[in-house]
Design a protein around this motif. Structure first.
Motif, PDB file in Angstrom:
ATOM      1  N   GLU A  33      45.840  21.221  53.305  1.00  0.00           N
ATOM      2  CA  GLU A  33      44.782  21.838  52.507  1.00  0.00           C
ATOM      3  C   GLU A  33      45.461  22.696  51.446  1.00  0.00           C
ATOM      4  O   GLU A  33      46.118  23.690  51.767  1.00  0.00           O
ATOM      5  N   VAL A  34      45.338  22.290  50.203  1.00  0.00           N
ATOM      6  CA  VAL A  34      45.965  23.022  49.099  1.00  0.00           C
ATOM      7  C   VAL A  34      44.861  23.648  48.263  1.00  0.00           C
ATOM      8  O   VAL A  34      44.029  22.941  47.695  1.00  0.00           O
ATOM      9  N   ILE A  35      44.853  24.963  48.203  1.00  0.00           N
ATOM     10  CA  ILE A  35      43.857  25.711  47.441  1.00  0.00           C
ATOM     11  C   ILE A  35      44.520  26.184  46.145  1.00  0.00           C
ATOM     12  O   ILE A  35      45.410  27.034  46.169  1.00  0.00           O
ATOM     13  N   ARG A  36      44.097  25.615  45.034  1.00  0.00           N
ATOM     14  CA  ARG A  36      44.648  26.043  43.745  1.00  0.00           C
ATOM     15  C   ARG A  36      43.768  27.140  43.167  1.00  0.00           C
ATOM     16  O   ARG A  36      42.555  26.963  42.998  1.00  0.00           O
ATOM     17  N   ILE A  37      44.397  28.261  42.856  1.00  0.00           N
ATOM     18  CA  ILE A  37      43.703  29.385  42.236  1.00  0.00           C
ATOM     19  C   ILE A  37      43.996  29.373  40.741  1.00  0.00           C
ATOM     20  O   ILE A  37      45.160  29.350  40.322  1.00  0.00           O
ATOM     21  N   ASP A  38      42.938  29.370  39.941  1.00  0.00           N
ATOM     22  CA  ASP A  38      43.072  29.456  38.488  1.00  0.00           C
ATOM     23  C   ASP A  38      42.270  30.642  37.983  1.00  0.00           C
ATOM     24  O   ASP A  38      41.276  31.050  38.611  1.00  0.00           O
ATOM     25  N   PRO A  39      42.646  31.209  36.843  1.00  0.00           N
ATOM     26  CA  PRO A  39      41.789  32.212  36.222  1.00  0.00           C
ATOM     27  C   PRO A  39      40.491  31.572  35.760  1.00  0.00           C
ATOM     28  O   PRO A  39      40.422  30.359  35.548  1.00  0.00           O
ATOM     29  N   ILE A  40      39.458  32.352  35.634  1.00  0.00           N
ATOM     30  CA  ILE A  40      38.173  31.839  35.166  1.00  0.00           C
ATOM     31  C   ILE A  40      38.363  31.220  33.777  1.00  0.00           C
ATOM     32  O   ILE A  40      38.976  31.815  32.896  1.00  0.00           O
ATOM     33  N   GLY A  41      37.857  30.007  33.611  1.00  0.00           N
ATOM     34  CA  GLY A  41      38.050  29.288  32.363  1.00  0.00           C
ATOM     35  C   GLY A  41      39.264  28.390  32.361  1.00  0.00           C
ATOM     36  O   GLY A  41      39.454  27.591  31.446  1.00  0.00           O
ATOM     37  N   ALA A  71      38.119  29.578  41.063  1.00  0.00           N
ATOM     38  CA  ALA A  71      38.328  30.300  39.807  1.00  0.00           C
ATOM     39  C   ALA A  71      38.063  31.784  40.049  1.00  0.00           C
ATOM     40  O   ALA A  71      36.969  32.164  40.473  1.00  0.00           O
ATOM     41  N   ILE A  72      39.075  32.595  39.779  1.00  0.00           N
ATOM     42  CA  ILE A  72      39.016  34.031  40.053  1.00  0.00           C
ATOM     43  C   ILE A  72      39.517  34.790  38.836  1.00  0.00           C
ATOM     44  O   ILE A  72      40.458  34.354  38.147  1.00  0.00           O
ATOM     45  N   ALA A  73      38.929  35.939  38.572  1.00  0.00           N
ATOM     46  CA  ALA A  73      39.398  36.816  37.493  1.00  0.00           C
ATOM     47  C   ALA A  73      40.662  37.522  37.967  1.00  0.00           C
ATOM     48  O   ALA A  73      40.613  38.628  38.521  1.00  0.00           O
ATOM     49  N   GLY A  79      39.604  40.678  41.710  1.00  0.00           N
ATOM     50  CA  GLY A  79      40.034  39.288  41.799  1.00  0.00           C
ATOM     51  C   GLY A  79      41.390  39.158  42.464  1.00  0.00           C
ATOM     52  O   GLY A  79      41.627  38.238  43.259  1.00  0.00           O
ATOM     53  N   GLN A  80      42.298  40.073  42.135  1.00  0.00           N
ATOM     54  CA  GLN A  80      43.616  40.046  42.757  1.00  0.00           C
ATOM     55  C   GLN A  80      43.517  40.264  44.263  1.00  0.00           C
ATOM     56  O   GLN A  80      44.258  39.647  45.028  1.00  0.00           O
ATOM     57  N   GLU A  81      42.599  41.104  44.681  1.00  0.00           N
ATOM     58  CA  GLU A  81      42.421  41.364  46.115  1.00  0.00           C
ATOM     59  C   GLU A  81      41.937  40.110  46.843  1.00  0.00           C
ATOM     60  O   GLU A  81      42.385  39.805  47.961  1.00  0.00           O
ATOM     61  N   ILE A  82      41.044  39.357  46.207  1.00  0.00           N
ATOM     62  CA  ILE A  82      40.570  38.105  46.811  1.00  0.00           C
ATOM     63  C   ILE A  82      41.723  37.108  46.919  1.00  0.00           C
ATOM     64  O   ILE A  82      41.925  36.472  47.965  1.00  0.00           O
ATOM     65  N   ALA A 397      29.440  40.089  39.099  1.00  0.00           N
ATOM     66  CA  ALA A 397      30.417  41.013  38.518  1.00  0.00           C
ATOM     67  C   ALA A 397      31.444  40.300  37.649  1.00  0.00           C
ATOM     68  O   ALA A 397      32.286  40.953  37.011  1.00  0.00           O
ATOM     69  N   GLY A 398      31.402  38.948  37.607  1.00  0.00           N
ATOM     70  CA  GLY A 398      32.380  38.189  36.826  1.00  0.00           C
ATOM     71  C   GLY A 398      33.748  38.127  37.479  1.00  0.00           C
ATOM     72  O   GLY A 398      34.745  37.842  36.811  1.00  0.00           O
ATOM     73  N   THR A 399      33.788  38.368  38.798  1.00  0.00           N
ATOM     74  CA  THR A 399      35.057  38.343  39.521  1.00  0.00           C
ATOM     75  C   THR A 399      35.449  36.931  39.909  1.00  0.00           C
ATOM     76  O   THR A 399      36.643  36.607  39.982  1.00  0.00           O
TER      77      THR A 399
END
Length: 411
Positions: A33-41, A71-73, A79-82, A397-399
């Motif tokens: 299971e590979v979870i890729r985290i990208d910034p929003i957009g 997608a996380i801010a 966002g960093q905490e998530i 909150a746009g997070t």
């Protein structure tokens, strides 16, 4: 669906471009299971060419098949905490981060390991000292472009070889570190420099030793095979084929399949070389190639295929990407590595699974890449246990963002 051999392993990927995404996709193709985290957009590679008519990046989707996308801010503390919570999630099959982005501040190994002391982190850099580099700036320094082509002018190739090799090194290193952690319960930070991947390859192939031992630098020789017999030949219908002989058996097969055995036999005595050695064939390649040029030039690709297939000759046709897809049965559903997927933004397409085959257990079939942010809500619910209300507040909150906000269109 076939369950991959890495089923149960969870890896968090924070990346861009080629090397780290290939490393993550390799693991996903084996069942992780590979979870890729990208910034929003999307990150800087999200809209890279080639694009589909809808504006979706075929490049991005092809490098992220089988992953989950959130997608996380990442520029916000919330966002960093998530992201930190996902990376350091407890469990013997989690706590692994793969990245090729600057690992500083909250994403440094030092800070992340404070939340999980057995964290495994793989970090790709440009050079061993941490300075920046990309495949193109690494490759130009390796010596390969000056040994490619037919003149001393450097010739770049379009294959990002060092990015691909680095991605495979990353996946290998990750599995090695994960195995070690199961034994000693210790975390590890692994670093890999893109330039080291290239330099190791130059050394492993003997080119550095050749300079040191023989004082020679390999010179360009067009499409001739260095130190052995092989070159491209033009067919009667304007196509090109590659014909190669490494072993004596393959050399004899060329003569038998083409009917040139007796003519080849005349070359050795005339040039005072032994054609039963690689070196002898290399020295006499000009005379050998002249005979093969005439033979190939008098025949179409279809006629050459008929003569050489099943003969023991190592050969292959030159193909562009379109010809590869249209003509080569290896690039079709006749090959068990390939299957059809419904890729968002691209439609129903032929795609490869992982090239490793485990005999008797099959392989994970090809999977589509997610839409950016497609799995944000589900991952936060499944992995972190957040409630729908909590997830809704993060959206407000746009997070975080889901697929509707991330989108797939270009501006």
């Amino acid at each position: 669906m076939t369950t991959g051999i890495l089923n149960g392993l969870r890896v968090v990927e924070v990346s861009a471009f080629i090397a780290a995404p290939i490393g993550g996709m390799t693991l996903a193709q084996l069942g992780a299971e590979v979870i890729r985290i990208d910034p929003i957009g999307g990150n800087i590679d999200y809209r890279r060419w080639p694009l589909s008519p809808s504006g979706s990046s075929l490049y991005w989707s092809s490098l992220n098949r089988g992953k989950r996308s959130i997608a996380i801010a990442l520029d916000k503390p919330e966002g960093q905490e998530i992201a930190r919570a996902l990376i350091t999630q407890p469990g013997e099959d989690s706590g692994i981060l793969l990245t090729n982005l600057p690992a500083s501040g909250w994403m440094s190994y030092k800070q992340l390991s404070e939340h999980r002391n057995d964290l495994i982190m793989l970090r790709l850099t440009g050079n061993h000292d941490g300075s920046g580099a990309v495949d193109y700036t690494v490759n130009c320094a390796t010596g390969f472009p000056t040994a490619t082509g037919a003149t001393t002018d450097p010739v770049n190739h379009v294959l990002p070889a060092w990015d691909i090799a680095a991605g495979l090194y990353l996946s290998t290193g990750l599995l090695a570190a994960e195995r070690a952690r199961r034994k000693d319960k210790q975390g590890r930070e692994l670093t890999l420099a893109l330039s080291d991947v290239a330099l190791a390859s130059v050394g492993n192939l003997g080119y550095l030793a050749d300079v040191q031992v023989n004082g020679t630098v390999r010179q360009p020789m067009g499409n001739d095979l260095y130190g052995a017999l092989g070159r491209d030949f033009k067919t009667k219908d304007g196509r090109f084929v590659m014909i190669v002989a490494i072993s004596n058996r393959q050399w004899r097969a060329i003569g038998k399949a083409t009917g040139l055995t007796d003519k080849f036999a005349m070359i050795g005595p005339m040039m005072d070389v032994d054609l039963n050695t690689e070196g002898g064939r290399f020295e006499a390649r000009g005379a050998i190639f002249a005979l093969l040029e005439h033979w190939c030039g008098a025949r179409s690709l279809a006629e050459i295929r008929s003569a050489l297939d099943g003969s023991g000759v190592l050969w292959g046709p030159y193909q562009d990407f379109g010809q590869l897809l249209a003509e080569d049965p290896r690039c079709s559903e006749a090959n068990p590595m390939f299957g059809r997927i419904d890729q968002p933004g691209a439609g129903n397409i032929l795609a490869p699974a992982g090239p490793l085959g485990f005999v008797g257990s099959g392989r994970v079939p090809p999977q589509p890449a997610p839409v950016l942010g497609q799995d944000t809500d589900r991952v936060l619910s499944d992995v972190l246990g957040l409630s729908g209300a909590a997830i809704g507040k993060l959206h407000d909150a746009g997070t975080i963002a889901g697929p509707d906000k991330a989108g797939t269109k270009t501006n």
